[in-house]
Write an enzyme that holds these catalytic residues in place. Structure first.
Site, short mmCIF file in Angstrom:
data_model
loop_
_atom_site.label_atom_id
_atom_site.label_comp_id
_atom_site.label_asym_id
_atom_site.label_seq_id
_atom_site.Cartn_x
_atom_site.Cartn_y
_atom_site.Cartn_z
N ASP A 238 -14.18 0.25 11.63
CA ASP A 238 -15.10 1.24 11.07
C ASP A 238 -16.00 1.70 12.20
O ASP A 238 -16.64 0.86 12.85
CB ASP A 238 -15.99 0.59 9.98
CG ASP A 238 -15.19 0.18 8.76
OD1 ASP A 238 -14.09 0.74 8.53
OD2 ASP A 238 -15.67 -0.71 8.03
N ASP B 221 -8.23 -0.68 -4.00
CA ASP B 221 -9.24 -1.74 -4.02
C ASP B 221 -8.99 -2.63 -5.23
O ASP B 221 -8.77 -2.13 -6.33
CB ASP B 221 -10.64 -1.14 -4.14
CG ASP B 221 -11.08 -0.48 -2.84
OD1 ASP B 221 -10.40 -0.68 -1.82
OD2 ASP B 221 -12.09 0.24 -2.86
#
Lengths: 202, 252
Positions: free
Chosen positions: B130, B11
Site C-alpha cells: 500500500d 473480503d
C-alpha cells in the site's frame, strides 16, 4: 480405476487431489512402490526445484520405480522437467524418460524486460495427443515456472514465451507430461485430467 | 501469448463475504465459495480472498473457507490477511491456497519473504504494497491498512521484495483505491519496468478503459478489483471480450 499420486518432497499435491476428486476419482497419495506399480494411472505432480527433488527421488528409490512404470503416467510442472535428461536448474541429471532433453532457464532477449517466472495463463498450440481431445488450438492453461524444455519431437503441445517456443506438454510411450498445471487450468485443465484418466492407452 | 489476468478480490469475515454483493442470481449469498464458483465460471483468471476478521475464531473459520474454495474451483487463488509467520503460510497452503499475500508483516520483517521463498518457492509469495504519492512526489509505503507511514519508498521496497524472493507485487495506491478513477499508470509502469516479477495493479478501476490503461500504459501483468465486479458494474466476460477487441491478450 486406481490412481496413484506420487508423494515426494515437492509442493502442492493438494490441488491435484482436489482436481481428481472433481472428476470423480479418489486418488491414493503414496510413496509405496507396490501401490504405485499397481495403479492404473500414476500422477507425478509438484512444484519445486530440480536438484533437491531429484536427490530425494534417488535416495528414496522412487527414481527406479518411476522409470519402470508401464501404465500411463502424467508428470506435471517439475514432474515434466524431472522426466527429462538433464536440468540446468542445479545442473542435475534427471530421470531420462525423455532422452536428450535439457531443461533450460528463461532468459530475456536483448532489450526486453522478460518477467520470470513465466506465471499466468498462456495458450497451447500444436496439440497432437488424445490427451487434448476436446481442446482447441490456442486454449489457455495456467503456468508457473522459470525453467522450460525446448520444443522437440517429443512435444505434444507447445507454447511461446520470451521469444522461445517450448514444450508445454510431452509424450514418450506411456509417459505424458505437462509444463502447465492442468489442476489449476479451469475447465480446459479438467478436460485434460479427464482425458488422462479415461485415456485408452495404446 | 501470455494473457493479462483479471482478478476479483473478496473480503471475508467470519466465513462470510462482506460488503454488499449484488449478483442477480446470488442476491443473498454470503458464502465465499459461491462467489469463487461464480467468478471462476465467468472467466476470472485468479481470485484473492482477504481475511478481515479480527478474532481468533474468525481466523479458524477462514482456513475452512480456504479449503472449501480449493475443493470447489480449479483456478489459482491467493489468500491474505492475518499471515504473520511461516506457520500461517503453511496452514493456508495446506488448506489449498496457491499463494499468500503479505503486507505489514513483511515490511516489519522483510526476512519473512526469504523464508517463505526458501521453504515454499517464490511463486507462493505475493508482496502486497500500500503506497501513497506524498506532496514531494515520492511514493511512501504504509503499514496497517494505510494507517502508519514507513520509511520505505515504493520502488525500493518492491525491488527489495523481488530480490528477497517475492514472486509477484500487488500494488495498491491508497489515493486511487475505491475512487474508481483508474489506476496510477505512471507509477505502475515505472514499477513494472523496474522489476522482473509480475505486477498486479490493485484498486481504482471504475471502467473497462481503466483496465486497458493499466495494461497498456501501466504495463501491469494483472489487474485486481472488488466492487466493480461485486456490484455487477463491470461483468468479467464482457470486460475480457472488450479487452481482446482492443488487442490486449486475455483468456476467453
Amino acid at each position: 480405476m486406481k490412481v496413484a499420486v506420487i508423494k515426494y518432497n515437492a509442493g502442492n499435491i493438494c490441488s491435484v487431489v482436489n482436481a481428481l476428486r472433481r472428476v470423480g476419482v479418489e486418488p491414493c497419495v503414496t510413496d509405496e512402490p507396490a501401490v504405485i506399480r499397481a495403479a492404473d494411472r500414476v500422477i507425478f505432480p509438484g512444484q519445486g526445484s530440480a536438484a533437491p527433488t531429484m536427490a530425494y527421488l534417488r535416495e528414496s528409490g522412487l527414481d527406479a520405480v518411476i522409470a519402470s512404470l508401464t501404465q500411463p503416467v502424467l508428470g506435471i510442472c517439475i514432474g515434466q522437467q524431472l522426466l527429462c535428461g538433464h536440468s540446468d536448474e542445479g545442473m542435475v541429471d534427471c530421470l531420462g524418460i525423455f532422452p536428450g532433453t535439457v531443461v533450460q532457464k528463461f532468459t530475456a532477449p536483448a532489450g526486453v524486460n522478460l518477467k520470470v517466472p513465466h506465471m499466468g495463463w498462456n495458450s497451447v498450440e500444436q496439440l497432437s495427443s488424445p490427451l487434448f481431445d476436446g481442446l482447441n488450438e490456442g486454449d489457455f492453461v495456467y503456468f508457473v515456472h522459470s525453467y522450460y524444455v525446448p520444443a522437440s519431437p517429443l512435444s505434444i503441445a507447445t507454447t511461446e514465451y520470451g521469444g522461445v517456443r517450448f514444450s508445454s506438454a510431452m509424450r514418450r510411450g506411456n509417459f505424458y507430461a505437462t509444463q502447465f498445471h492442468p489442476e489449476k487450468s479451469g475447465d480446459v485443465g479438467e478436460r485434460i485430467i479427464r482425458n488422462f484418466i479415461y485415456l485408452c492407452h495404446d | 501469448m501470455l494473457a493479462k489476468r483479471i482478478i476479483p478480490c473478496l473480503d471475508v469475515k467470519d466465513g462470510r463475504t462482506v460488503k454488499g454483493v449484488n449478483f442477480v442470481n446470488l442476491r443473498d449469498a454470503g458464502d465465499p465459495v459461491d462467489f469463487a464458483r461464480l467468478y471462476s465460471e465467468q472467466g476470472a483468471d485468479e481470485l484473492v480472498f482477504l481475511d478481515i476478521a479480527a478474532s481468533h475464531e474468525g481466523r479458524k473459520t477462514f482456513v475452512d473457507v480456504v479449503s472449501r474454495v480449493a475443493e470447489a474451483v480449479s483456478i489459482p487463488f491467493t489468500v491474505g490477511g492475518g499471515i504473520h509467520e511461516l506457520d500461517d503460510v503453511s496452514r493456508m497452503l495446506d488448506a489449498g491456497a496457491d499463494k499468500v499475500s503479505l503486507n505489514s508483516a513483511i515490511l516489519r520483517n522483510p526476512k519473512l519473504i526469504d523464508d517463505i521463498a526458501a521453504k515454499f518457492g517464490s511463486q507462493v509469495c505475493v508482496a502486497a504494497i500500500d503506497a501513497r504519492c506524498e506532496e514531494d512526489g515520492t511514493w511512501a509505503c504504509y503499514l496497517n491498512g494505510g494507517r502508519i507511514r514507513t520509511e520505505y519508498n515504493l520502488f525500493d521496497w518492491a525491488r527489495e521484495a523481488q530480490e528477497r524472493g517475492a514472486g509477484e507485487i500487488l500494488f495498491t495506491s491508497m489515493d486511487h483505491d475505491g475512487v474508481k478513477q483508474g489506476f496510477p499508470n505512471e507509477a505502475l509502469a515505472r514499477l513494472s519496468d523496474n522489476l522482473t516479477i509480475p505486477v498486479i495493479a490493485s484498486g481504482g478501476a471504475g471502467t473497462r478503459e481503466h483496465f486497458a490503461d493499466a495494461f497498456r500504459l501501466g504495463h501491469a501483468d494483472a489487474a485486481l478489483a472488488a466492487s466493480v465486479f461485486h456490484f455487477g458494474e463491470i461483468l468479467i466476460p464482457e470486460l475480457k471480450a472488450w479487452l481482446r477487441e482492443q488487442g490486449i491478450s486475455v483468456r476467453l
